[in-house]
Design a protein around this motif. Structure first.
Motif, PDB file in Angstrom:
ATOM      1  N   TYR A  88     -12.443 -28.003 -16.013  1.00  0.00           N
ATOM      2  CA  TYR A  88     -12.572 -26.599 -15.607  1.00  0.00           C
ATOM      3  C   TYR A  88     -12.774 -25.744 -16.852  1.00  0.00           C
ATOM      4  CZ  TYR A  88     -11.244 -21.982 -13.936  1.00  0.00           C
ATOM      5  OH  TYR A  88     -11.224 -20.648 -13.637  1.00  0.00           O
ATOM      6  N   ALA A  89     -13.810 -24.932 -16.845  1.00  0.00           N
ATOM      7  CA  ALA A  89     -14.069 -24.024 -17.962  1.00  0.00           C
ATOM      8  C   ALA A  89     -13.451 -22.669 -17.643  1.00  0.00           C
ATOM      9  CB  ALA A  89     -15.571 -23.872 -18.189  1.00  0.00           C
ATOM     10  N   LEU A  90     -12.578 -22.219 -18.515  1.00  0.00           N
ATOM     11  CA  LEU A  90     -11.909 -20.939 -18.304  1.00  0.00           C
ATOM     12  C   LEU A  90     -12.901 -19.791 -18.423  1.00  0.00           C
ATOM     13  CD1 LEU A  90      -8.730 -21.498 -20.493  1.00  0.00           C
ATOM     14  CD2 LEU A  90      -8.900 -21.596 -18.020  1.00  0.00           C
ATOM     15  N   GLY A 130     -20.256 -24.096 -10.450  1.00  0.00           N
ATOM     16  CA  GLY A 130     -21.176 -25.170 -10.097  1.00  0.00           C
ATOM     17  C   GLY A 130     -22.017 -25.621 -11.278  1.00  0.00           C
ATOM     18  N   GLY A 131     -21.440 -25.595 -12.475  1.00  0.00           N
ATOM     19  CA  GLY A 131     -22.156 -26.026 -13.672  1.00  0.00           C
ATOM     20  C   GLY A 131     -23.110 -24.980 -14.242  1.00  0.00           C
ATOM     21  N   LYS A 132     -23.179 -23.809 -13.624  1.00  0.00           N
ATOM     22  CA  LYS A 132     -24.068 -22.759 -14.109  1.00  0.00           C
ATOM     23  C   LYS A 132     -23.251 -21.596 -14.675  1.00  0.00           C
ATOM     24  CE  LYS A 132     -27.895 -23.751 -11.125  1.00  0.00           C
ATOM     25  NZ  LYS A 132     -29.040 -23.213 -10.465  1.00  0.00           N
TER      26      LYS A 132
END
Length: 193
Positions: A88-90, A130-132
């Motif tokens: 997970y990217a904060l 979603g990776g964007k």
């Protein structure tokens, strides 16, 4: 240990400490360490007192707000009570600016102190969905009061998204948001300097 080794050790320790306190000081120290680490000569560790003027205060706040908010975000996601999924990217606050000081009429149920000053600011937040990468502009309506100890945040109301697509946060969430906490911490640090 030679002088260069002592200086290198001091810089490493200082950078670790200042990454939590004030990142700007760490950059200044690294830039100027070749000449001297004398704080009185370079005014690295000496900052002017917390401004009494609201516009000057907000200008200084906006310079530091992204780094304060990002530290609040990191701390809140890595507390023992938080389950952050792997990968997970904060979210990150990347900009803060555009202060407006013209007050608007109030229609709150909550009472505000009589001396509350209104300030409008915007922040730009980067999230990954979603990776964007998605960048979201946030609008914050601050109510700051001047006390005998200095300025304090009395209330904050935040909205996210484009002006045409604004979704207000629930009031209890506003008061505990990363921006609200970052502003409170910055004001506390400003008063302490």
């Amino acid at each position: 240990m030679n002088a260069d080794g002592i200086l290198s050790t001091f810089i490493c320790v200082y950078l670790l400490i200042s990454a939590v306190a004030t990142p700007t000081l760490a950059v200044n120290l690294v830039t100027n360490h070749a000449n001297s680490i004398n704080a009185s000569r370079y005014d690295l560790l000496v900052r002017s007192p917390c401004p009494a003027d609201l516009e000057t205060l907000v200008d200084r706040l906006l310079q530091d707000l992204p780094s304060y908010a990002n530290r609040v975000i990191v701390r809140s996601h890595f507390s023992p009570n938080t389950n952050t999924r792997p990968g997970y990217a904060l979210p990150q606050i990347i900009l803060a600016g555009r202060p407006e000081f013209e007050p608007l009429p109030l229609n709150f149920e909550d009472a505000l102190p009589d001396n509350a000053s209104q300030v409008f600011i915007t922040t730009l937040e980067r999230q990954y969905r979603g990776g964007k990468r998605v960048e979201i502009q946030q609008y914050h309506w601050l109510f700051l009061t001047k006390t005998e100890n200095g300025w304090e945040l009395a209330k904050i109301v935040s909205r996210f998204g484009a002006v045409a697509d604004v979704r207000p946060l629930l009031p209890p969430e506003d008061e505990r948001s990363a921006i609200a906490e970052a502003i409170r911490l910055w004001l506390r640090d400003c008063r302490a300097k």
